[in-house]
Design a protein around this motif. Structure first.
Motif, PDB file in Angstrom:
ATOM      1  N   ALA C  83      10.635 -12.816  -9.915  1.00 39.85           N
ATOM      2  CA  ALA C  83      10.107 -13.636  -8.972  1.00 39.85           C
ATOM      3  C   ALA C  83       9.864 -14.967  -9.069  1.00 39.85           C
ATOM      4  O   ALA C  83       9.514 -15.751  -8.497  1.00 39.85           O
ATOM      5  N   THR C  88      14.864 -17.221  -7.264  1.00 41.01           N
ATOM      6  CA  THR C  88      14.454 -16.616  -5.641  1.00 41.01           C
ATOM      7  C   THR C  88      15.002 -18.014  -4.681  1.00 41.01           C
ATOM      8  O   THR C  88      15.317 -17.799  -3.742  1.00 41.01           O
ATOM      9  N   GLY C 111       4.780 -11.832 -11.328  1.00 42.24           N
ATOM     10  CA  GLY C 111       5.480 -13.146 -11.611  1.00 42.24           C
ATOM     11  C   GLY C 111       5.595 -13.530 -12.988  1.00 42.24           C
ATOM     12  O   GLY C 111       6.323 -14.607 -13.390  1.00 42.24           O
ATOM     13  N   LEU C 146       3.291 -15.834  -8.196  1.00 44.11           N
ATOM     14  CA  LEU C 146       2.511 -15.100  -7.569  1.00 44.11           C
ATOM     15  C   LEU C 146       1.153 -15.422  -7.810  1.00 44.11           C
ATOM     16  O   LEU C 146       0.235 -14.616  -7.884  1.00 44.11           O
TER      17      LEU C 146
END
Lengths: 347, 347, 347, 347
Positions: C83, C88, C111, C146
């Protein structure tokens, strides 16, 4: 037709191909985990009188560029002769594999770099300067691209300057054998004992077929290089067929025998044309190449006779002697040069 | 000792080495300007029923990575199977030669990518998005790294999706011959007629020795690739020795004969072990590889017997059939598997 | 319209722009040889309780990618969360600046990467293996993508594993301030005392305007990085305008004050929605982000009300609190969420 | 202390920083999806009399290197002046972002490249040659690094040669404003109407603060460049603060006003020292720089007086005029030069 275009237009030494055939039996682990490649490590370590790591590669360009990438960060400056193969003929492979490293020409004669000129360049670098890149490595071509050979003292002097500035030294030994034969020294003297960290060990130009090698003399460089070579597509899965060629190349001194032949041919021609007017050696003949100043009329005449060679300019021709050039072929060139020069004088 | 570790542990087909020996006569211009390499262009153009450009390279990794670099900008995304060789085994050569391009796994079975999954991924890309990179190319492995073969319809479907989104298609044909033999189709059908732009044409795993090739099917890619290959150290100066191998490889259908042998050996083993309890094919056997689920006790037994193979996990073993695997050797494996599985059942 | 899309949609803290204006007097040497940049070195060294080198850069992507390139060879593997922003959202900047380095996802929650999972991956690496690349570095995002924060013990555990395997550690601190505030620890504890070698020190998301910084904690990395930054076009000639921003950012604890505000806003919202049915926090709120599972009908309702936020999936929405989000704005969101959730329940 | 070291040692124009402050209100989408950046596209399209794409970047080095990477494959050759900034001062950023592209110096006076010399170099390239790389692009610096300005006819001539050989043209316009003012032509005439495909549009040296721009004149280049910039860490998340600076820079002709001032200062000095013995302009003063041959004793004298400038060699000094150099400061330099030259003459 007698071919003086390059030593890579020639045949492979039969001993080398025979070894390849002999290696074709049984199964063997891939990617260098075979017994031929293991033996290669031992034989080269014997030859260089120290423990080395040897990596067969497909070409001299791969050997050069990957060696330089191993000793320079991507923001590094690599000092070399303007005439060097890495600078003129390899499509900037060094810059590519080195992630953007930059070649910096250093003055010098006949394809050599001059130790004093290198020292001056390095002395002028400002500490902390970020605008040009960071001095990282020196490249020497031995023998040079203009047929010269560095004496050992010159290599040592350059090696010492490099070490003083924290630079690593790479030797492009596409014609390493010719230089060793010329100087009558050992591979160790020509390399690590004089400050060389990593060596492109040429075989192709001297009777090899499909591989050259990188000889790692500074052990810290080897593990990273091994991964880099894999990633570069330079690690054959059937590596035994490459290693077998290189084993044959150095067995019983074959490599030196071949280089002695091509050096001798060049020397024979140089001697044979001494004193001819209308012809001048652009550099002393120290290996297997001759660079000759002559009129284009003489070049035309040679080509009409069927000689093949490269015109480097309107008045400079290059003749390269292969290991399998015969005395008769050399003498034919001598005779033709004599004939055409005299005709020119008469005209 | 019977070796099922890989098709690259095997010998070279004698015909290929013989051709190399035969090429060792006379002089020839370097870097591919020789007659063998010229003939190679013609023969492959015949084979592929269109004018192609063929570039011999040292390894399959070089073929794959340089092909991908030719069809993707450095900021490109290349869609491939998670199980693909370029993703698992080439030390990110694609990312290196591609200047930072990124591989994006696509779902699919047995090393294939699924056309619908690819379409979904591409449909989700936002126009103008800059945070992930730009879709650029698709990579197919044929036969796959798990022993499967794409039917032509699947290749065509993927090719059509790629074209619709402006992506180029690369086929990793390390086992191209095995797939052609399996499908009984033409090289043209398997490649450009189904949307493939550039092909890694494998020889090494199928009886070759020291070279594979890139076959360029989309003509606009060839000139740049030629320079890139030179720079990558993948252009031999004595190219004739590489081209001669590839000429022999396809002459008189040798390549298909060899692949037929290894495919047949795999099929023979698959048939021979059908119904054995304690053993399960992890995938249908469509080329020359078998992936077998079995207990580690069975694997231990095989190793004690002298069989060589790779353990992919505690319960998955890979067996690869070489072109020169004999029926007797295959039968010995069948027998041993039977013996060990029965012993396990009894225990 | 209340904007929860990102902390980078927000304003800059006025103190930071004021400092930029104040720096606009007199002349100053270029490329960081000015007094603001010198002072920056001192202030950050005070802040981190050790001598650090600080390099202002334009973006967090530059900070991340150039940091990773400084601690990994081009054939390196960098372990990170799947993540993570570098994996990403940065168009493979790490692979680009790193010359082909490859990111390897490590399992973990919210994450984070899990120390045990990292240890397992590294334990499985075969010494001398060349097919995948060489383990080189670990990347941690703190706070994570996250909304989670690594406790110091986790960072230390990961740092220890890294050191044991010869890997360097990079922390992506795009939200470093939010994490420091959350843990109430010192910047030193969060970084070099826990094994971090190099830090992307984010300012933009926390009231900055046009620069973030790389903080080099392992001194051997700094000189090469300085050249690499110059080459990357990340060294402003009028550097004083960047350094002045960063000086203002940390002066009198401004950076912590700003992060306290955005963290508090997120906590206020989390508290305000506790117990609402039809709404679930996908992760604990540890910094300034909320990830909320909710029906798309609720999302539709919020958008009709004028709230701006990102839909991460059909049932997951992200809300980011800016430093200048007011309590009233937070309460408006709480009220709207309550209203829409209740409406959904009723329906 | 009067500072003639560089135009980047100077202040920013207050109008530019004011605009930055004014942009600090409300929220705005990140990475260029804001209204300032949209307006920037329109204003620059007006300015260039065609639809252009404008990308703010942090530095001129980024603008140059990424522009070149956009118009050259990684194996490309980029023709430029040996004196060009990309060749001497950017740590080989072009080679880095260009994935190994190589700069090839072209002869010419005062930092210009000579059209005929370029034509000769390109005519000598062998079709199909792979040993040096592939001609790909031409770089012009306008104004040059030695204070000269290309007349429009010269740009057109070079542009025409480039197009004839399939090369793209990049203009390094770090001092674009100074050149436009000098020639009194339009930005369109100086760029796309004369064959320029992509432009580094400098602001920093002419009163800017923290950004320059790439102006894409050949539309096919823009989409790929957008991704490449993101990956290069050159896309600010709070882009509005960069775009606002560039909008202010061109609003109401500010950029031309500033350049007029610095050009005028240089011309004033050139006029003021005309006829002084012991002093010689090394090049005509066509923009805001003066290159003056003088004895080192004169240089010493100036430094004792408190003047700051760069010594390019023992007998060459560079003086750069900033936009905010006053007439009084210029006159002080004129007087000092007169004084020291006369003292030298007397000695």
């Amino acid at each position: 037709m007698i071919d003086f275009r390059s030593d890579n237009t020639g045949r492979a030494a039969p001993e080398i191909l025979d070894a390849l055939i002999r290696a074709n039996s049984g199964t063997a682990l891939g990617y260098g985990a075979d017994e031929w490649t293991a033996r290669l490590q031992d034989r080269f370590s014997d030859l260089f009188e120290t423990r080395v790591r040897v990596f067969p590669v497909a070409t001299g360009t791969a050997a050069n560029a990957l060696s330089l990438a191993a000793i320079s960060p991507s923001w590094g400056l690599v000092y070399c002769s303007a005439a060097s193969h890495i600078n003129t003929s390899e499509a900037n492979a060094a810059g590519f594999f080195g992630g953007g490293l930059k070649l910096v020409p250093v003055a010098g004669e006949h394809g050599r770099i001059d130790a004093a000129a290198l020292a001056d360049l390095l002395a002028a670098v400002q500490p902390g300067a970020i605008h040009r890149g960071q001095p990282a490595a020196v490249n020497l071509t031995q023998a040079t691209d203009l047929g010269a050979v560095y004496p050992l003292d010159d290599i040592r002097a350059i090696g010492a300057i490099a070490k003083r500035h924290g630079l690593r030294v790479h030797m492009d030994g596409a014609r390493f054998a010719n230089a060793v034969v010329r100087l009558g020294c050992s591979p160790a003297d020509m390399s690590w004992r004089s400050g060389v960290d990593i060596l492109s060990f040429g075989a192709t130009k001297n009777g090899g077929a499909l591989c050259d090698a990188i000889v790692v003399l500074a052990p810290d460089l080897a593990d990273g290089l091994a991964v880099q070579l894999r990633r570069a597509g330079q690690v054959w899965s059937k590596m035994r067929f490459a290693s077998a060629q290189l084993l044959a190349y150095i067995e019983d001194g074959l490599w030196l025998r071949l280089a002695r032949q091509s050096n001798a041919a060049a020397a024979r021609i140089a001697a044979g044309i001494a004193g001819l007017s209308g012809l001048r050696l652009a550099a002393r003949v120290e290996a297997n190449e001759l660079f000759l100043d002559m009129s284009s009329a003489v070049m035309d005449g040679l080509e009409r006779d069927g000689f093949q060679f490269y015109r480097r300019s309107a008045s400079l021709a290059r003749f390269v002697c292969r290991f399998d050039l015969t005395d008769a072929e050399a003498d034919t060139l001598i005779a033709a040069l004599g004939r055409h020069c005299r005709a020119q004088q008469a005209a």
